[in-house]
Write an enzyme that holds these catalytic residues in place. Structure first.
Site, PDB file in Angstrom:
ATOM      1  N   ARG A 202      21.693   7.112  45.699  1.00  0.00           N
ATOM      2  CA  ARG A 202      20.371   7.720  45.778  1.00  0.00           C
ATOM      3  C   ARG A 202      19.281   6.809  45.226  1.00  0.00           C
ATOM      4  O   ARG A 202      18.208   6.667  45.822  1.00  0.00           O
ATOM      5  CB  ARG A 202      20.369   9.062  45.061  1.00  0.00           C
ATOM      6  CG  ARG A 202      19.022   9.789  45.008  1.00  0.00           C
ATOM      7  CD  ARG A 202      18.226   9.741  46.296  1.00  0.00           C
ATOM      8  NE  ARG A 202      19.000  10.112  47.466  1.00  0.00           N
ATOM      9  CZ  ARG A 202      18.672   9.758  48.708  1.00  0.00           C
ATOM     10  NH1 ARG A 202      17.619   8.984  48.933  1.00  0.00           N
ATOM     11  NH2 ARG A 202      19.409  10.141  49.726  1.00  0.00           N
TER      12      ARG A 202
ATOM     13  N   LYS B 155      -4.105   1.534  43.366  1.00  0.00           N
ATOM     14  CA  LYS B 155      -3.692   2.926  43.561  1.00  0.00           C
ATOM     15  C   LYS B 155      -2.199   2.962  43.868  1.00  0.00           C
ATOM     16  O   LYS B 155      -1.763   3.211  44.993  1.00  0.00           O
ATOM     17  CB  LYS B 155      -4.515   3.568  44.674  1.00  0.00           C
ATOM     18  CG  LYS B 155      -5.996   3.661  44.330  1.00  0.00           C
ATOM     19  CD  LYS B 155      -6.816   4.216  45.476  1.00  0.00           C
ATOM     20  CE  LYS B 155      -8.300   4.251  45.117  1.00  0.00           C
ATOM     21  NZ  LYS B 155      -9.131   4.742  46.236  1.00  0.00           N
TER      22      LYS B 155
ATOM     23  N   LYS C 225     -17.713  -2.168  39.109  1.00  0.00           N
ATOM     24  CA  LYS C 225     -17.811  -1.015  39.999  1.00  0.00           C
ATOM     25  C   LYS C 225     -19.128  -0.278  39.766  1.00  0.00           C
ATOM     26  O   LYS C 225     -19.911  -0.614  38.868  1.00  0.00           O
ATOM     27  CB  LYS C 225     -16.625  -0.077  39.741  1.00  0.00           C
ATOM     28  CG  LYS C 225     -15.257  -0.738  39.918  1.00  0.00           C
ATOM     29  CD  LYS C 225     -14.851  -0.828  41.364  1.00  0.00           C
ATOM     30  CE  LYS C 225     -14.380   0.514  41.878  1.00  0.00           C
ATOM     31  NZ  LYS C 225     -13.898   0.419  43.283  1.00  0.00           N
TER      32      LYS C 225
ATOM     33  N   GLU D  25     -19.261  -4.402  43.253  1.00  0.00           N
ATOM     34  CA  GLU D  25     -19.294  -3.391  44.308  1.00  0.00           C
ATOM     35  C   GLU D  25     -20.732  -3.001  44.631  1.00  0.00           C
ATOM     36  O   GLU D  25     -21.534  -2.774  43.726  1.00  0.00           O
ATOM     37  CB  GLU D  25     -18.510  -2.155  43.856  1.00  0.00           C
ATOM     38  CG  GLU D  25     -18.570  -0.979  44.813  1.00  0.00           C
ATOM     39  CD  GLU D  25     -17.878   0.240  44.245  1.00  0.00           C
ATOM     40  OE1 GLU D  25     -16.646   0.216  44.153  1.00  0.00           O
ATOM     41  OE2 GLU D  25     -18.572   1.209  43.872  1.00  0.00           O
TER      42      GLU D  25
ATOM     43  N   ASP E  91     -18.697  -1.082  49.778  1.00  0.00           N
ATOM     44  CA  ASP E  91     -17.999   0.197  49.638  1.00  0.00           C
ATOM     45  C   ASP E  91     -18.573   1.261  50.562  1.00  0.00           C
ATOM     46  O   ASP E  91     -19.776   1.557  50.532  1.00  0.00           O
ATOM     47  CB  ASP E  91     -18.093   0.671  48.185  1.00  0.00           C
ATOM     48  CG  ASP E  91     -17.208   1.888  47.924  1.00  0.00           C
ATOM     49  OD1 ASP E  91     -16.054   1.888  48.372  1.00  0.00           O
ATOM     50  OD2 ASP E  91     -17.691   2.824  47.267  1.00  0.00           O
TER      51      ASP E  91
END
Length: 283
Positions: free
Chosen positions: A104, A139, A171, A201, A223
């Site tokens: 597994r 992510k 960002k 960004e 973005d």
């Protein structure tokens, strides 16, 4: 597809060991220990139930060998290679109980990472014939970033940052907290190492104009821009900075974004939304 050199086993082994510890629980594989006579030997195969790109085979092999170093593990489809339904990806020969106890965890790694590699290959195909490279994001599944990003490479994609310490990525929240684009870029020029790459960004063309005027950035992340705005951004930049398009990058949209002339297209879905491929272990 892209075949990469294997990662050092000493880096991967703790990941696999943790997964095996979770799966074996407090008392091990009681089913196998109860019903399989000691000394029973088998040849087992990891078989594809659907087409895809292999990844995670190195981790699958580590899982079997951690359970039983005496197992004979043979890879027939290396990480980065394409396979079709019915193809045998690997063979494992030895004690049946050992094979079943590792099954597994080995399939979880191989199926999950093959899913990422396969999805990445689909995105890469949409950008074929353009300069755009498909890249992943941070992510990722906590604890599995290294191997998930390796799977992106197996699918023909590229890697973005592995951690917050890899590069300066400014960002929108950094810009808001620091008081604007010019202040953050001035701070970077004043205090960042000359060895450190800088990305910022923007989500509007007037912000891009500020970045180009101020200087200090190597890469600009565009973005959530519409395709027409991306075309304008490429013309404005005229090669002065690397351009990365990001935000809502669905598979159906990638071709038109790649055609704008951007250098990179970052896609969080490569890792956070990949489907696990259906692989099975057959005796």
């Amino acid at each position: 597809m892209t075949q990469m050199p294997p990662l050092p086993q000493m880096i991967l082994e703790p990941l696999v060991r943790a997964a095996l510890t979770e799966d074996l629980g407090t008392y091990g594989d009681i089913t196998t220990r109860t019903v399989i006579p000691a000394g029973t030997r088998y040849l087992a195969r990891i078989v594809a139930r659907e087409p895809g790109v292999a990844s995670g085979m190195q981790l699958a092999g580590i899982a079997f060998r951690l359970i039983d170093p005496g197992l004979d593990w043979r890879v027939l489809h290396a990480d980065g290679s394409r396979f079709q339904p019915g193809d045998t990806l690997a063979e494992i020969e030895g004690e049946a109980a050992s094979i079943l106890s590792a099954e597994r965890v080995a399939l979880n790694f191989a199926g999950r990472l093959a899913g990422i590699a396969t999805q990445t290959a689909d995105f890469v195909a949409q950008a074929a014939g353009t300069r755009a490279r498909i890249t992943c994001t941070r992510k990722t599944t906590p604890g599995l970033r290294l191997v998930e990003k390796q799977a992106v490479l197996h699918g023909g994609g590229f890697n973005h940052r592995f951690s917050l310490s890899d590069a300066i990525l400014i960002k929108d929240n950094h810009i808001a907290a620091a008081g604007g684009i010019r202040p953050v870029l001035q701070a970077v020029k004043a205090g960042a190492s000359h060895m450190m790459r800088v990305e910022i960004e923007v989500d509007r063309l007037d912000q891009l104009a500020q970045v180009l005027d101020e200087g200090g950035a190597d890469v600009v992340l565009l973005d959530n821009m519409e395709t027409a705005a991306l075309h304008e951004a490429v013309a404005m930049a005229s090669g002065r900075v690397v351009l990365e398009a990001s935000g809502n990058m669905r598979l159906a949209r990638v071709a038109e974004v790649a055609a704008t002339g951007v250098d990179y297209i970052s896609v969080g879905a490569l890792t956070h939304s990949a489907r696990t491929l259906d692989l099975g272990l057959d005796f």
